[in-house]
Scaffold this motif. Structure first.
Motif, PDB file in Angstrom:
ATOM      1  N   GLU A 127       0.826  -1.201   0.000  1.00 12.24           N
ATOM      2  CA  GLU A 127       0.000   0.000   0.000  1.00 12.24           C
ATOM      3  C   GLU A 127       0.868   1.262   0.000  1.00 12.24           C
ATOM      4  OE1 GLU A 127      -3.550  -0.100   2.426  1.00 12.24           O
ATOM      5  OE2 GLU A 127      -2.739   1.533   3.620  1.00 12.24           O
ATOM      6  N   ALA A 128       1.864   1.278   0.885  1.00 12.28           N
ATOM      7  CA  ALA A 128       2.755   2.441   0.983  1.00 12.28           C
ATOM      8  C   ALA A 128       3.507   2.640  -0.326  1.00 12.28           C
ATOM      9  CB  ALA A 128       3.720   2.246   2.140  1.00 12.28           C
ATOM     10  N   GLU A 129       3.962   1.522  -0.913  1.00 17.70           N
ATOM     11  CA  GLU A 129       4.745   1.584  -2.149  1.00 17.70           C
ATOM     12  C   GLU A 129       3.909   2.135  -3.299  1.00 17.70           C
ATOM     13  OE1 GLU A 129       6.926  -2.072  -2.649  1.00 17.70           O
ATOM     14  OE2 GLU A 129       7.398  -1.572  -4.723  1.00 17.70           O
ATOM     15  N   ILE A 130       2.658   1.714  -3.347  1.00 17.34           N
ATOM     16  CA  ILE A 130       1.776   2.139  -4.434  1.00 17.34           C
ATOM     17  C   ILE A 130       1.362   3.596  -4.286  1.00 17.34           C
ATOM     18  CG2 ILE A 130      -0.527   1.819  -5.445  1.00 17.34           C
ATOM     19  CD1 ILE A 130      -0.272  -1.146  -4.636  1.00 17.34           C
ATOM     20  N   LEU A 131       1.016   4.006  -3.054  1.00 22.57           N
ATOM     21  CA  LEU A 131       0.391   5.313  -2.869  1.00 22.57           C
ATOM     22  C   LEU A 131       1.351   6.459  -2.576  1.00 22.57           C
ATOM     23  CD1 LEU A 131      -2.685   4.326  -0.668  1.00 22.57           C
ATOM     24  CD2 LEU A 131      -2.670   4.736  -3.132  1.00 22.57           C
ATOM     25  N   CYS A 132       2.454   6.151  -1.881  1.00 23.19           N
ATOM     26  CA  CYS A 132       3.245   7.249  -1.322  1.00 23.19           C
ATOM     27  C   CYS A 132       4.343   7.745  -2.260  1.00 23.19           C
ATOM     28  CB  CYS A 132       3.867   6.829  -0.001  1.00 23.19           C
ATOM     29  SG  CYS A 132       2.624   6.417   1.226  1.00 23.19           S
ATOM     30  N   ASP A 133       4.505   9.081  -2.285  1.00 25.54           N
ATOM     31  CA  ASP A 133       5.602   9.677  -3.027  1.00 25.54           C
ATOM     32  C   ASP A 133       6.891   9.498  -2.237  1.00 25.54           C
ATOM     33  OD1 ASP A 133       3.694  10.761  -4.818  1.00 25.54           O
ATOM     34  OD2 ASP A 133       3.304  12.370  -3.369  1.00 25.54           O
ATOM     35  N   ARG A 134       6.722   9.440  -0.931  1.00 24.21           N
ATOM     36  CA  ARG A 134       7.909   9.391  -0.072  1.00 24.21           C
ATOM     37  C   ARG A 134       7.573   8.558   1.161  1.00 24.21           C
ATOM     38  NH1 ARG A 134      10.544  13.480   3.366  1.00 24.21           N
ATOM     39  NH2 ARG A 134       8.786  14.860   3.033  1.00 24.21           N
ATOM     40  N   ILE A 135       8.595   7.860   1.649  1.00 18.64           N
ATOM     41  CA  ILE A 135       8.418   7.001   2.813  1.00 18.64           C
ATOM     42  C   ILE A 135       9.334   7.484   3.928  1.00 18.64           C
ATOM     43  CG2 ILE A 135       8.762   4.639   3.696  1.00 18.64           C
ATOM     44  CD1 ILE A 135       6.546   4.759   1.644  1.00 18.64           C
ATOM     45  N   LEU A 171       9.279  -2.929  -0.877  1.00 18.15           N
ATOM     46  CA  LEU A 171       9.463  -2.097   0.305  1.00 18.15           C
ATOM     47  C   LEU A 171       9.540  -2.937   1.581  1.00 18.15           C
ATOM     48  CD1 LEU A 171       9.766   0.915   0.737  1.00 18.15           C
ATOM     49  CD2 LEU A 171       7.305   1.064   1.120  1.00 18.15           C
ATOM     50  N   GLU A 172       8.840  -4.069   1.554  1.00 19.96           N
ATOM     51  CA  GLU A 172       8.863  -4.936   2.732  1.00 19.96           C
ATOM     52  C   GLU A 172      10.283  -5.434   3.009  1.00 19.96           C
ATOM     53  OE1 GLU A 172       5.381  -6.913   3.254  1.00 19.96           O
ATOM     54  OE2 GLU A 172       6.127  -8.499   4.551  1.00 19.96           O
ATOM     55  N   ASP A 173      11.048  -5.718   1.943  1.00 23.98           N
ATOM     56  CA  ASP A 173      12.439  -6.132   2.115  1.00 23.98           C
ATOM     57  C   ASP A 173      13.243  -5.024   2.798  1.00 23.98           C
ATOM     58  OD1 ASP A 173      12.009  -8.569   0.715  1.00 23.98           O
ATOM     59  OD2 ASP A 173      12.145  -7.487  -1.184  1.00 23.98           O
ATOM     60  N   VAL A 174      12.990  -3.794   2.355  1.00 23.91           N
ATOM     61  CA  VAL A 174      13.680  -2.644   2.946  1.00 23.91           C
ATOM     62  C   VAL A 174      13.313  -2.530   4.423  1.00 23.91           C
ATOM     63  CG1 VAL A 174      13.991  -0.137   2.861  1.00 23.91           C
ATOM     64  CG2 VAL A 174      13.573  -1.413   0.748  1.00 23.91           C
ATOM     65  N   PHE A 175      12.016  -2.614   4.661  1.00 24.55           N
ATOM     66  CA  PHE A 175      11.496  -2.460   6.020  1.00 24.55           C
ATOM     67  C   PHE A 175      12.112  -3.487   6.970  1.00 24.55           C
ATOM     68  CE2 PHE A 175       8.333  -3.133   9.367  1.00 24.55           C
ATOM     69  CZ  PHE A 175       8.072  -1.826   9.748  1.00 24.55           C
ATOM     70  N   LEU A 176      12.107  -4.739   6.535  1.00 27.27           N
ATOM     71  CA  LEU A 176      12.637  -5.803   7.394  1.00 27.27           C
ATOM     72  C   LEU A 176      14.138  -5.668   7.589  1.00 27.27           C
ATOM     73  CD1 LEU A 176      10.493  -8.786   6.129  1.00 27.27           C
ATOM     74  CD2 LEU A 176      10.367  -7.702   8.377  1.00 27.27           C
ATOM     75  N   LYS A 177      14.817  -5.206   6.543  1.00 28.64           N
ATOM     76  CA  LYS A 177      16.263  -5.032   6.676  1.00 28.64           C
ATOM     77  C   LYS A 177      16.569  -3.945   7.715  1.00 28.64           C
ATOM     78  CE  LYS A 177      20.468  -3.695   4.315  1.00 28.64           C
ATOM     79  NZ  LYS A 177      21.007  -2.900   3.211  1.00 28.64           N
ATOM     80  N   GLY A 189      18.278  -3.594  -3.902  1.00 29.87           N
ATOM     81  CA  GLY A 189      18.671  -3.909  -5.276  1.00 29.87           C
ATOM     82  C   GLY A 189      17.440  -4.200  -6.104  1.00 29.87           C
ATOM     83  N   GLU A 190      17.662  -4.894  -7.235  1.00 30.99           N
ATOM     84  CA  GLU A 190      16.551  -5.100  -8.167  1.00 30.99           C
ATOM     85  C   GLU A 190      15.664  -6.276  -7.768  1.00 30.99           C
ATOM     86  OE1 GLU A 190      15.819  -3.559 -11.212  1.00 30.99           O
ATOM     87  OE2 GLU A 190      17.287  -1.989 -10.751  1.00 30.99           O
ATOM     88  N   ASN A 191      16.349  -7.421  -7.504  1.00 30.31           N
ATOM     89  CA  ASN A 191      15.594  -8.668  -7.385  1.00 30.31           C
ATOM     90  C   ASN A 191      15.892  -9.414  -6.091  1.00 30.31           C
ATOM     91  OD1 ASN A 191      14.457  -8.496 -10.085  1.00 30.31           O
ATOM     92  ND2 ASN A 191      16.576  -8.818 -10.749  1.00 30.31           N
ATOM     93  N   PRO A 218       9.900   5.534  -2.355  1.00 35.41           N
ATOM     94  CA  PRO A 218       9.955   4.077  -2.191  1.00 35.41           C
ATOM     95  C   PRO A 218      10.929   3.391  -3.152  1.00 35.41           C
ATOM     96  CG  PRO A 218       7.725   4.822  -2.775  1.00 35.41           C
ATOM     97  CD  PRO A 218       8.525   6.028  -2.467  1.00 35.41           C
ATOM     98  N   LYS A 219      10.910   3.787  -4.432  1.00 40.42           N
ATOM     99  CA  LYS A 219      11.786   3.129  -5.416  1.00 40.42           C
ATOM    100  C   LYS A 219      13.256   3.320  -5.081  1.00 40.42           C
ATOM    101  CE  LYS A 219       8.998   2.337  -9.421  1.00 40.42           C
ATOM    102  NZ  LYS A 219       7.690   2.916  -8.980  1.00 40.42           N
ATOM    103  N   GLU A 220      13.581   4.552  -4.655  1.00 39.58           N
ATOM    104  CA  GLU A 220      14.978   4.830  -4.302  1.00 39.58           C
ATOM    105  C   GLU A 220      15.429   4.018  -3.102  1.00 39.58           C
ATOM    106  OE1 GLU A 220      15.938   8.959  -3.872  1.00 39.58           O
ATOM    107  OE2 GLU A 220      15.113   9.427  -5.869  1.00 39.58           O
ATOM    108  N   LEU A 221      14.519   3.887  -2.130  1.00 40.08           N
ATOM    109  CA  LEU A 221      14.868   3.128  -0.929  1.00 40.08           C
ATOM    110  C   LEU A 221      15.121   1.665  -1.268  1.00 40.08           C
ATOM    111  CD1 LEU A 221      12.496   4.482   1.877  1.00 40.08           C
ATOM    112  CD2 LEU A 221      14.781   5.233   1.227  1.00 40.08           C
ATOM    113  N   ILE A 222      14.286   1.123  -2.160  1.00 37.22           N
ATOM    114  CA  ILE A 222      14.446  -0.273  -2.555  1.00 37.22           C
ATOM    115  C   ILE A 222      15.786  -0.460  -3.261  1.00 37.22           C
ATOM    116  CG2 ILE A 222      13.515  -2.116  -4.018  1.00 37.22           C
ATOM    117  CD1 ILE A 222      10.707  -0.753  -3.556  1.00 37.22           C
TER     118      ILE A 222
END
Lengths: 283, 318
Positions: B209-217, B302-308, B240-242, B231-235
């Motif tokens: 939801e955050a990834e889809i809707l938010c301009d910034r996290i 984003l979940e990967d980022v969050f958990l990391k 990384g990509e995958n 979100p994209k930059e944080l990921i």
């Protein structure tokens, strides 16, 4: 952009800041009241009828006269005072507690331009209004009963002041009630003020027996500490033209004393209740 | 629902919300620990963090529900220390807890709430109807609140927050407990509001939801901001990509490390995760060579980022 200031939250105790927003809170409660008017009216009407019947006609048959009045005429003004007390006190204890604690109505209100001061003040004003509504119902019942029994209990035109007396008396009781609400950990807590404050007051304020039968120190104590004793003075004055004579003081002295007493206590508890409530709700 | 909405200017990137050393303490517990952030006009910012991280406390300070212990928070040029009434006039709030008015029906909830903002009765009814239409609650309009499902209540709370056409919208976990249909309805509302340049602050536990809707996290943990960015930059920055996920195998682990020398490899319970930006052909080759079954190759999220960033340990509830 405004200047950034890093100071701490404002002082703990303050004089309430109130705008016309209080009437929005009042309106909310009034809307709920009118929606459930049937449920609200019936008990307020039945209670004085039962009291009048049981004490006035039942018990009154055994009591010739009190302070020169038929017993029913003696208790009728007290019934009006009791209805004010109950209306205001119960509204701002159980009623307000349910809205604050269970229904989270206060939380919803303070997310709008209404402040917490105004929410509490609006609740208190509504409690006072409930007192005034109740007193009007009881007064009507008494008036009709007086007509039916050819014993007009209400003997002065001052009775038209009753809604005003009831509103301000209600304001005092609501403010006191709100202090209990602010400090109550749960809804069962209200047993304490009801059994230790309301119930004794119900019987010791010159309601069902004259206060001047008490020993002088007890009269003095009742007159200086019991809010209901002041309300009874005012309702008895407005309905029958005279208060009891207490400690040698007559109507002329007792009425101003009661008015001043109610005013001072109302101001103190009104301010205190808002501060206590802020302490509870703003963490 | 958004007829006659004021379209807020998005021409200059004005700072609409600014926190300076914002702190909230309870006795010996620090809920928000001297954070600084800026939110621009028209932005949609997601506050993410584990339970008890300080997200809700921060949001509650934004509508004066909680006063800061120290520091300052400025909304539309007004400090929460002394301009609460004006702030609340421009802020719409959909709180986490359900505080709908149980004494009124659905439509009366909206009309009475509008009255708190000095909106006239006719206008309030008109707006209430628009909201009920949009949030598909029209057929429930005369029902008591108790008759609504959790999802309907959340939608009504959202609708209520929009009645005074706020400049800033605070959504505290707006989709918790919603079914997928209702969730998409809420997302659609958020997107429409973004088009109107309403500034939106959102807290959520749903990373998609955050990834889809938010301009910034803004990721918060233990009362502090630990990351802030699109979100994209944080990921890209943290993951990384995958992500390649496969069953744990002690013999395979050294080979993974060899093939994906630059990648971060994590063992979580019975699974291994490889975070990498290597091209697909490298994966294909590796999987083929070792005949690996039960494997998932997916886009990093984003979940990967969050958990990391916040770890995998469970938190106590806030």
């Amino acid at each position: 952009m405004t200047e950034v200031n890093l100071r701490k939250s404002p002082a703990k105790f303050s004089i309430p800041k109130i705008s016309s927003n209080v009437w929005k809170v009042w309106r909310r409660n009034a809307d709920v009241f009118t929606k459930t008017i049937g449920v609200n009216f019936l008990p307020s009407m039945l209670e004085p009828i039962i009291y009048l019947f049981a004490f006035g006609f039942g018990l009154g048959g055994f009591i010739p006269e009190v302070n020169g009045l038929p017993y029913i005429n003696f208790i009728a003004p007290a019934l009006v005072a009791i209805s004010v007390m109950n209306g205001a006190f119960f509204e701002c204890t159980y009623g307000s507690f349910v809205r604050m604690y269970y229904q989270k109505t206060f939380d919803a209100l303070v997310a709008t331009p209404i402040s917490i001061d105004e929410v509490v003040a609006g609740e208190i004003l509504w409690g006072a209004t409930r007192g005034a509504i109740n007193s009007t119902i009881v007064l009507t019942v008494i008036g009709i009963s007086g007509l039916l029994t050819a014993n007009p209990i209400i003997t002065t035109p001052l009775f038209i002041l009753m809604p005003i007396i009831a509103f301000f008396s209600g304001l005092m009781l609501s403010s006191i009630a709100m202090c209990f609400t602010a400090i109550s950990p749960n809804i069962d807590f209200f047993n304490y003020p009801i059994f230790l404050f309301i119930t004794p007051m119900l019987f010791l304020s010159g309601t069902f027996f004259p206060m001047n039968t008490l020993p002088n120190p007890a009269q003095g104590l009742a007159l200086t500490t019991l809010p209901l004793a002041q309300i009874v003075n005012l309702t008895r004055g407005a309905l029958t033209g005279a208060t009891e004579t207490l400690l040698g003081l007559t109507t002329k002295t007792l009425i101003p004393i009661s008015i001043i007493w109610i005013t001072i206590i109302t101001i103190i508890f009104f301010i205190l209740s808002i501060n206590l409530m802020k302490k509870r709700l703003i963490r | 629902m958004f007829v006659e909405w004021v379209i807020f200017s998005n021409e200059s990137r004005d700072v609409l919300i600014k926190a300076v050393k914002l702190t909230k303490k309870y006795d010996d517990f620090v809920a928000v620990d001297g954070i600084d952030f800026e939110i621009y006009s028209g932005e949609c910012v997601g506050f993410l963090g584990p339970n008890g991280a300080g997200k809700t406390t921060t949001v509650r300070m934004m509508y004066c529900f909680l006063p800061p212990t120290s520091g300052d928070l400025i909304i539309a040029g007004l400090s929460v220390h002394d301009r609460c009434r004006e702030i609340k006039q421009v802020v719409g709030v959909a709180p986490q807890e359900d505080n709908l008015d149980l004494d009124f029906s659905v439509v009366k909830n909206l009309v009475v709430y509008a009255r708190y903002f000095d909106i006239s009765k006719e206008e309030a009814l008109k707006r209430a109807n628009e909201q009920l239409d949009f949030f598909q609650l029209q057929e429930k309009r005369d029902m008591p609140i108790e008759a609504l499902s959790t999802g309907m209540k959340r939608r009504l709370i959202f609708a209520r927050a929009l009645l005074h056409k706020p400049k800033v919208l605070l959504l505290d976990e707006p989709t918790t407990g919603l079914d997928p249909q209702a969730r998409h309805l809420v997302w659609d509302a958020v997107r429409q509001l973004k088009k109107l340049h309403v500034t939106i602050i959102l807290t959520t536990h749903y990373m998609d939801e955050a990834e889809i809707l938010c301009d910034r996290i803004i990721i918060v943990d233990h009362g502090k901001i630990i990351e802030d960015g699109p979100p994209k930059e944080l990921i890209k920055k943290h993951i990384g990509e995958n992500v390649l996920e496969l069953d744990y195998d002690s013999t395979l682990l050294p080979m993974l490390k060899q093939t994906f020398s630059d990648a971060r490899i994590e063992v979580i319970g019975e699974r291994m995760q490889v975070f990498t930006s290597k091209p697909y052909s490298v994966f294909d080759g590796f999987l083929h060579e070792h005949k690996i079954q039960n494997v998932t190759l997916r886009k990093a999220n984003l979940e990967d980022v969050f958990l990391k960033l916040t770890g995998r340990a469970l938190r106590t509830n806030d």
